[in-house]
Design a protein around this motif. Sequence first.
Motif, mmCIF file in Angstrom:
data_model
loop_
_atom_site.group_PDB
_atom_site.id
_atom_site.type_symbol
_atom_site.label_atom_id
_atom_site.label_comp_id
_atom_site.label_asym_id
_atom_site.label_seq_id
_atom_site.Cartn_x
_atom_site.Cartn_y
_atom_site.Cartn_z
ATOM 1 N N PHE A 142 0.831 -1.207 0.000
ATOM 2 C CA PHE A 142 0.000 0.000 0.000
ATOM 3 C C PHE A 142 0.868 1.261 0.000
ATOM 4 O O PHE A 142 0.542 2.243 -0.665
ATOM 5 N N GLU A 145 2.128 1.765 -3.507
ATOM 6 C CA GLU A 145 1.079 2.336 -4.355
ATOM 7 C C GLU A 145 0.848 3.805 -4.027
ATOM 8 O O GLU A 145 0.686 4.625 -4.922
ATOM 9 N N ALA A 146 0.836 4.154 -2.763
ATOM 10 C CA ALA A 146 0.623 5.548 -2.365
ATOM 11 C C ALA A 146 1.766 6.427 -2.848
ATOM 12 O O ALA A 146 1.554 7.576 -3.233
ATOM 13 N N ASN A 151 -0.129 10.329 -3.322
ATOM 14 C CA ASN A 151 -1.304 10.696 -2.560
ATOM 15 C C ASN A 151 -0.882 10.913 -1.103
ATOM 16 O O ASN A 151 -0.734 9.965 -0.343
ATOM 17 N N MET A 153 -2.449 12.195 1.440
ATOM 18 C CA MET A 153 -3.434 11.839 2.466
ATOM 19 C C MET A 153 -3.392 10.340 2.743
ATOM 20 O O MET A 153 -3.478 9.916 3.886
ATOM 21 N N MET A 154 -3.253 9.541 1.697
ATOM 22 C CA MET A 154 -3.180 8.102 1.892
ATOM 23 C C MET A 154 -1.901 7.731 2.633
ATOM 24 O O MET A 154 -1.920 6.884 3.526
ATOM 25 N N PHE A 157 -2.383 8.615 6.328
ATOM 26 C CA PHE A 157 -3.232 7.629 7.001
ATOM 27 C C PHE A 157 -2.470 6.317 7.206
ATOM 28 O O PHE A 157 -2.486 5.746 8.293
ATOM 29 N N LEU A 158 -1.792 5.843 6.175
ATOM 30 C CA LEU A 158 -1.032 4.610 6.280
ATOM 31 C C LEU A 158 0.099 4.732 7.296
ATOM 32 O O LEU A 158 0.423 3.771 7.998
#
Length: 183
Positions: A142, A145-146, A151, A153-154, A157-158
Motif C-alpha cells: 500500500f 502504491e501511495a 497521494n 493523504m493516503m 493515514f497509512l
Amino acid sequence: MKAINFSYLGQSRYWWAVLLVGILLVIGGFTYWFFPEAGYAIASQIFGWLLILAGIVQLCVSAGQNRPRGWGWWLAGGVIDIFIGFMLVRSIILSEMVFPYFLAFVFIFWGIEALIRACNRSGKYWWLGIINGILLCLIGFFFMEAGWVQNMMMVSFLTSIAFIYWGFTVAMVSYEMRPTIEE
C-alpha cells in the motif's frame, strides 16, 4: 521436568528495550493520527528517528553475549533500519519524496521475516506470524502504491496505521523474548 522454550527469536535480557521501542511506535502512531496537521515532513522525520532507535536496539540484541536464535535477522534489520532512518532525517526534501518507498521497503522486509519465522512453526500461535507477515507485506505494498500515486493523504493515514500496528507487533515480540525464570 523443565519445559524447553523453542522460540525462533530466542530470549534476551534486552527484551524491555524492544518493548520500549514498541510503545514509542504506538505513541507516535496515535499522535500522528490525532494531529495530522503536524505535516508530512514532520512524520518522516519522526519515523526516521524511530527507525534509528529501533535499529540501535536490534543491533544491541543481535550483538549481545547471549544472542537469540535468528540474530542474523536482527542484525540485518538493524542495519537496514539505521540506514533508512538516517536517510529520512538527513534531508526533509529527500524524505518527502522517498518516504513512502522507504516505508514500503521496511514493511515488506519485516513481513517476509515474519513469514519465515512463522514457517518455523515454533510455539502454539505460529499461525499468527503468517497473518502478521501478510499484513506487514500488504502495508508495504500500500505504501508503494501511495508513493507512486503521490497521494499524501493516503500516505499520512497509512503512516499512522503503520506506526500503531508495528508498535503493537514489536511489543508483542518483546514478551516472547523475555527470559524465563528457572527454579
